[in-house]
Design a protein around this motif. Structure first.
Motif, short mmCIF file in Angstrom:
data_model
loop_
_atom_site.label_atom_id
_atom_site.label_comp_id
_atom_site.label_asym_id
_atom_site.label_seq_id
_atom_site.Cartn_x
_atom_site.Cartn_y
_atom_site.Cartn_z
N VAL A 41 47.05 51.31 49.59
CA VAL A 41 46.81 49.90 49.34
C VAL A 41 48.14 49.18 49.08
O VAL A 41 48.34 48.04 49.50
CB VAL A 41 45.84 49.71 48.17
N THR A 95 45.39 47.98 55.27
CA THR A 95 44.74 49.09 54.58
C THR A 95 43.30 49.25 55.04
O THR A 95 42.64 48.27 55.45
CB THR A 95 44.78 48.89 53.06
N TRP A 155 40.18 45.26 49.51
CA TRP A 155 41.59 45.08 49.17
C TRP A 155 42.35 44.41 50.32
O TRP A 155 43.25 43.61 50.10
CB TRP A 155 42.24 46.41 48.82
#
Length: 661
Positions: free
Chosen positions: A511, A368, A373
């Motif tokens: 994500v 991502t 994240w």
């Protein structure tokens, strides 16, 4: 079997293929005698034969047709004739007739054995030399001979033509970067020789959307600049409003899409309707190469009609009996209504088990664009914690009525590669352990609401994206929302169309994605493990790695995690394998790596797909596995063997077919 002098015999992995060929050849002797001794014309073709517009069946069939032993499949010999209808929601759904018809050079049986179908025979030597033998007398649907010229045309005039194929041949033909040497040995035999083994080749030929290495040369030459008269070709381009000859050739050759009624086919039915339309009619191919043991030419059904309607109306129309064979646009949530309609005398409803690795799976995006994240999700303990925090038993009971298998996104028990420990690793509901794992990796700080904080101070608000095409998946996600909330992670669900979702994943915007699991939960060692390795960009958990592999480094990102690098090493080893033992060992290590690392988080597998059919329709299994790969949905169960019972017995539906399975 024939083997060339001074060459090694076929590798162990190909032995099953060759044995099946030998057995099939032995079965053909008796079947051919029956077909020639008492040919039975399909009644719908009798007038054309009598008028001389069509040759008799004995002349239309190959000299050695493929004989289908119905009794060995628990089926009965049928009677030719009749028409069935099915419902679709989009014009492009007509491609499914290529899938359902499942006419392939080699094909899978319901037992997942590869056997010749269009081909009479195939030999494999050293895992890299493939000799294909055609059936003498086999013809295209327009009656023109089907020969190795059709293979040569595809290879030399299409796959190697820089105008028609600017990217070169398909990946399955250049598995290690180099194309094969192609030798036309005669009108009915052709050989493909690679320098290194090509284990992709035969499985690709048998796919739901197969690698199709032949084309009707006699038809397509008129649209090819190397063959057509320039003036005639220019006129065709103008008449068809095409950009150039390449665009014209492409339009006329959309074999998988079924958009050109004039394109000859080897499928059981050929399209007769020009798109767009509200009703598409597929008529029997009078030159189809299969017969039953009584000598009747298949398919039994004369016509298959595809009616286009709103997808939302398909369940209601199915319950009302407006379709004779339906699975598309039906979900398990429709089962109760459909079963009630059956009890009122409506169509028969069966439940086929889904053959996907998981009916619901979550894919953390390890590539991502969000750097925070990305770093969090790349920690295996985070992915393990997310898995341990899911109460799969609750999801199974609430969403799947307890009929699913609470397991990882991995192979199903029906696969010869199934390992129970791999299926269950990190799947037991253990919120205490999940919390401890997250605390151990530094995600132990929470805000006033109890939500964990990311390393940059943002709350752990995890957006899970999905395509909205499966209500059961959405119901499962709503339960998982609560499970993860107890973990201190707020999950939000966002729905996009499939096309938009793909673009977001390819761009690195997503994500996490929720989708179905492995397309093929029934893999055998001979099938490529490509769904478990970052080799394609349409993989939700590592799209950028896959893009890098597909473009040979021109786009995307190189794999930069040890476990991912090991997966690529194993895939490279499988691509060079020449024995079943090697392939088994490679597959099992790949599966173990996935379970240990939770690259995808499976929830429940073995969901159920309603399959509905008219009471008069026979030879459809009451219980089966519903898969895209390797099953082609109805394909491996022989849609060409379905038939309509006589009116007097149509109401007496087989008891086994009445039960949901």
């Amino acid at each position: 079997m024939r083997t060339a002098p001074h060459r090694q015999s076929a590798p162990v992995w190909a032995t099953g293929v060759i044995l099946a060929v030998v057995l099939l050849a032995l079965g053909l002797v008796g079947g051919l005698t029956a077909a020639r001794a008492a040919p039975v014309e399909p009644p719908i073709l009798a007038d054309a034969v009598a008028a001389g517009a069509l040759p008799p069946m004995a002349q239309r069939l190959p000299d050695t047709p493929r004989v289908i032993n119905l009794a060995s499949q628990g089926k009965t010999v049928g009677r030719p004739g009749g028409s069935i209808a099915t419902l679709m929601a989009r014009d492009k759904d007509i491609r499914l007739m290529t899938v359902y018809g499942y006419s392939r050079l080699v094909c899978y049986t319901p037992d997942l054995e590869l056997v010749p179908d269009i081909l009479r025979d195939v030999t494999v030597e050293e895992g890299r030399i493939f000799t294909l033998y055609l059936r003498p007398g086999h013809r295209w649907s327009d009656g023109h001979p089907f020969t190795t010229e059709d293979f040569r045309y595809w290879w030399e005039d299409m796959a190697l033509n820089p105008v028609l194929s600017p990217g070169g041949p398909p990946p399955e033909m250049v598995p290690h970067g180099a194309p094969p040497t192609v030798e036309v040995l005669g009108p009915r035999s052709i050989r493909y020789t690679w320098v290194e083994p090509n284990p992709l080749f035969l499985p690709a030929l048998a796919g739901a959307r197969p690698l199709e290495i032949f084309r009707p040369a006699h038809y397509l030459r008129q649209f090819h600049a190397d063959y057509a008269d320039p003036e005639a070709l220019a006129k065709r381009i103008k008449d068809e409003d095409a950009r150039d000859w390449r665009a014209l050739h492409f339009t006329k050759d959309r074999w998988y899409r079924n958009t050109n009624p004039d394109l000859p086919t080897l499928d059981p039915w050929r399209i007769t309707t020009e798109p767009p339309a509200q009703r598409y009619v597929f008529q029997r191919n009078p030159y189809f190469h299969r017969v039953d043991t009584s000598g009747q030419q298949l398919p039994y059904l004369d016509r298959v009609v595809l009616d286009i309607t709103d997808a939302k109306l398909v369940p209601a129309k199915t319950a009302a009996g407006e379709t004779d064979l339906q699975s598309r646009y039906l979900g398990f949530d429709n089962y109760t209504v459909l079963k009630a309609a059956q009890q009122r005398g409506g169509p028969v409803v069966s439940l086929w088990r889904e053959g996907q690795g998981s009916s619901v799976a979550l894919y953390p995006n390890l590539t991502t664009n969000d750097p925070v994240w990305r770093a969090v999700l790349r920690q295996a303990d985070v992915r393990r914690a997310l898995s341990l925090a899911i109460d799969r038993h609750e999801v199974n009971q609430v969403v799947f009525f307890g009929l699913g298998l609470e397991a990882n996104n991995t192979l199903l028990p029906e696969s010869p590669l199934y390992v129970p420990d791999i299926s269950r690793r990190y799947t037991d509901y253990d919120p205490a352990r999940a919390n401890a794992l997250l605390d151990s990796v530094g995600l132990d700080t929470r805000d006033s609401r109890g939500t964990r904080l990311l390393p940059d101070g943002r709350p752990m608000e995890l957006i899970v994206e999905e395509d909205g095409e499966d209500r059961a998946r959405l119901d499962a996600l709503r339960l998982i929302q609560d499970h993860w909330a107890a973990l201190g992670i707020r999950m939000y669900i966002r729905t996009f169309s499939r096309e938009v979702l793909k673009r977001r994943v390819y761009a690195g915007s997503s994500v996490m994605v929720a989708a179905y699991g492995l397309n093929n939960g029934l893999a055998t060692p001979e099938m490529p493990p490509s769904e478990l390795v970052p080799v394609a960009q349409d993989m939700w958990q590592w799209s950028q790695w896959g893009q890098y592999h597909e473009t040979r480094g021109e786009a995307g990102e190189a794999v930069d995690m040890p476990a991912g690098e090991r997966l690529m090493e194993l895939y490279d080893a499988w691509m060079l394998s020449t024995s079943r033992a090697e392939q088994v060992a490679i597959w099992k290590e790949i599966l173990a790596l996935h379970a240990e690392n939770q690259f995808s988080i499976g929830v429940v597998s073995g969901g159920n797909q309603p399959v509905v059919h008219a009471r008069a329709l026979r030879n459809l299994p009451a219980e089966a596995l519903y898969t895209w790969e390797p099953g082609a949905h109805f394909g491996i169960y022989g849609m060409d063997t379905l038939f309509l019972a006589p009116p007097e017995s149509a109401a007496a539906t087989n008891t086994a077919s009445d039960e949901p399975g």
